[in-house]
Design a protein around this motif. Structure first.
Motif, mmCIF file in Angstrom:
data_model
loop_
_atom_site.group_PDB
_atom_site.id
_atom_site.type_symbol
_atom_site.label_atom_id
_atom_site.label_comp_id
_atom_site.label_asym_id
_atom_site.label_seq_id
_atom_site.Cartn_x
_atom_site.Cartn_y
_atom_site.Cartn_z
ATOM 1 N N UNK A 120 19.017 11.988 18.968
ATOM 2 C CA UNK A 120 18.774 10.736 19.269
ATOM 3 C C UNK A 120 19.006 10.216 20.568
ATOM 4 N N UNK A 121 18.246 10.586 21.376
ATOM 5 C CA UNK A 121 18.474 10.245 22.835
ATOM 6 C C UNK A 121 17.447 9.311 23.427
ATOM 7 N N UNK A 122 18.345 8.271 24.213
ATOM 8 C CA UNK A 122 17.200 7.543 24.986
ATOM 9 C C UNK A 122 17.769 7.552 26.430
ATOM 10 N N UNK A 123 16.931 7.823 27.378
ATOM 11 C CA UNK A 123 17.208 7.979 28.887
ATOM 12 C C UNK A 123 16.550 7.154 29.713
ATOM 13 N N UNK A 124 16.894 7.108 30.941
ATOM 14 C CA UNK A 124 16.343 6.285 31.884
ATOM 15 C C UNK A 124 16.695 6.855 33.322
ATOM 16 N N UNK A 125 15.639 7.299 34.139
ATOM 17 C CA UNK A 125 15.828 7.930 35.679
ATOM 18 C C UNK A 125 15.299 7.089 36.473
ATOM 19 N N UNK A 126 15.815 6.737 37.586
ATOM 20 C CA UNK A 126 15.445 6.042 38.719
ATOM 21 C C UNK A 126 15.488 7.259 39.942
ATOM 22 N N UNK A 127 14.354 7.100 40.810
ATOM 23 C CA UNK A 127 14.466 8.024 42.134
ATOM 24 C C UNK A 127 13.571 7.167 43.067
ATOM 25 N N UNK A 128 14.158 7.204 44.325
ATOM 26 C CA UNK A 128 13.278 6.501 45.453
ATOM 27 C C UNK A 128 12.104 7.467 45.790
ATOM 28 N N UNK A 129 11.258 6.593 46.222
ATOM 29 C CA UNK A 129 9.873 7.243 46.980
ATOM 30 C C UNK A 129 9.939 7.298 48.401
ATOM 31 N N UNK A 130 10.623 6.337 49.056
ATOM 32 C CA UNK A 130 10.187 6.188 50.362
ATOM 33 C C UNK A 130 12.174 6.295 51.051
ATOM 34 N N UNK A 131 12.143 6.459 52.363
ATOM 35 C CA UNK A 131 13.189 6.170 53.136
ATOM 36 C C UNK A 131 13.998 4.783 52.787
ATOM 37 N N UNK A 132 15.181 4.651 52.703
ATOM 38 C CA UNK A 132 15.758 3.314 52.572
ATOM 39 C C UNK A 132 16.557 3.120 53.799
ATOM 40 N N UNK A 133 16.330 1.866 53.984
ATOM 41 C CA UNK A 133 16.979 1.344 55.400
ATOM 42 C C UNK A 133 17.856 0.335 54.999
ATOM 43 N N UNK A 134 19.289 0.371 55.346
ATOM 44 C CA UNK A 134 20.320 -0.477 55.157
ATOM 45 C C UNK A 134 20.926 -0.739 56.479
ATOM 46 N N UNK A 135 20.309 -1.953 57.177
ATOM 47 C CA UNK A 135 21.056 -2.226 58.601
ATOM 48 C C UNK A 135 20.397 -1.298 59.533
ATOM 49 N N UNK A 136 21.311 -0.710 60.360
ATOM 50 C CA UNK A 136 20.621 0.265 60.976
ATOM 51 C C UNK A 136 20.708 1.948 60.742
ATOM 52 N N UNK A 137 20.950 2.075 59.477
ATOM 53 C CA UNK A 137 20.890 3.452 58.774
ATOM 54 C C UNK A 137 19.857 3.525 57.955
ATOM 55 N N UNK A 138 19.119 4.695 58.312
ATOM 56 C CA UNK A 138 17.924 4.795 57.504
ATOM 57 C C UNK A 138 18.400 6.399 56.649
ATOM 58 N N UNK A 139 17.975 6.245 55.232
ATOM 59 C CA UNK A 139 18.383 7.257 54.270
ATOM 60 C C UNK A 139 17.004 7.882 53.781
ATOM 61 N N UNK A 140 16.993 9.174 53.728
ATOM 62 C CA UNK A 140 15.893 9.813 53.119
ATOM 63 C C UNK A 140 15.902 9.667 51.358
#
Length: 228
Positions: A120-140
């Motif tokens: 009896x399970x419901x689930x949700x998954x989220x995953x990034x497609x691109x690099x994520x930029x936060x200020x000067x920081x770029x994350x893969x």
């Protein structure tokens, strides 16, 4: 000579009783030991049942239902290019009793029972497609990670509802309807994150509080029956 034919009396009684039973059965009423198999389709997925008539008013149903639903990219998150997946996977084994209270309204039934939700399970998954930029920081995408939320209602759930149209076919086939609800156990929750999303597992308590009242599983179901 009379004694030679005495042994035929029980046989004649049985044959006569069988003829009467056949006549009663042809009337279309719910008969002792009448049986049918059913294919189900509705809000609790697809399934199958075996039905057994105890008497003219009561029948038992033993069955299984499965919901295998999975949707990709069901929603978007603003300013965050990502993929998402939402799924609902439910499997229950149930035992229900149909009671026809009114002889003048044989198409109306009261239905009660319980099910064990093997899954009896419901689930949700989220995953990034691109690099994520936060200020000067770029994350893969791997550095950002993914977030998975699981809600689990596995366990025993009582059922109550009504049925429309006869539970047993009058001839060979019929279609009837179930309207009701399961009352699921209070769900367990789990949050799994990786990368910078790893710390979200601390929100499990809040998620559990948010979903604790989501326990009603409504049932609208069509039953396609074949009399054995």
């Amino acid at each position: 000579m009379y004694r030679k034919f005495v042994f035929l009396i029980p046989l004649l009684i049985l044959l006569g009783a069988g003829h009467v039973a056949a006549q009663i059965n042809n009337s279309g009423d719910l008969i002792l030991h009448q049986q049918s198999v059913k294919l189900n389709l509705g809000s609790q997925g697809i399934g199958a049942e075996y039905a057994y008539g105890i008497d003219k008013k009561v029948a038992l149903r033993l069955g299984i239902n499965v919901i295998p639903v999975s949707v990709n990219d069901a929603f978007d998150i603003a300013d965050f290019n990502s993929t998402s997946k939402v799924s609902a996977k439910f499997t229950n084994i149930h035992l229900l009793a149909d009671y026809t209270p009114f002889k003048s309204a044989p198409a109306f039934r009261l239905v009660g029972g319980a099910a064990y939700f093997v899954r009896g399970r419901g689930s949700m998954q989220v995953q990034p497609k691109d690099n994520y930029t936060y200020g000067d920081i770029v994350l893969t995408p791997d550095q950002v990670g993914y977030l998975n939320l699981d809600v689990d209602w596995k366990g025993i759930a009582p059922y109550a509802g009504i049925g429309l149209f006869k539970v047993m076919p009058k001839r060979h086939f019929n279609v009837n309807v179930d309207l009701g609800t399961y009352y699921l156990k209070e769900p367990d929750v789990k949050i799994v994150g990786t990368g910078i999303l790893k710390g979200n597992n601390t929100q499990e308590g809040q998620l559990k509080d948010n979903v604790k009242d989501y326990r009603w599983l409504p049932v609208f179901q069509l039953n396609f029956s074949y009399k054995l």
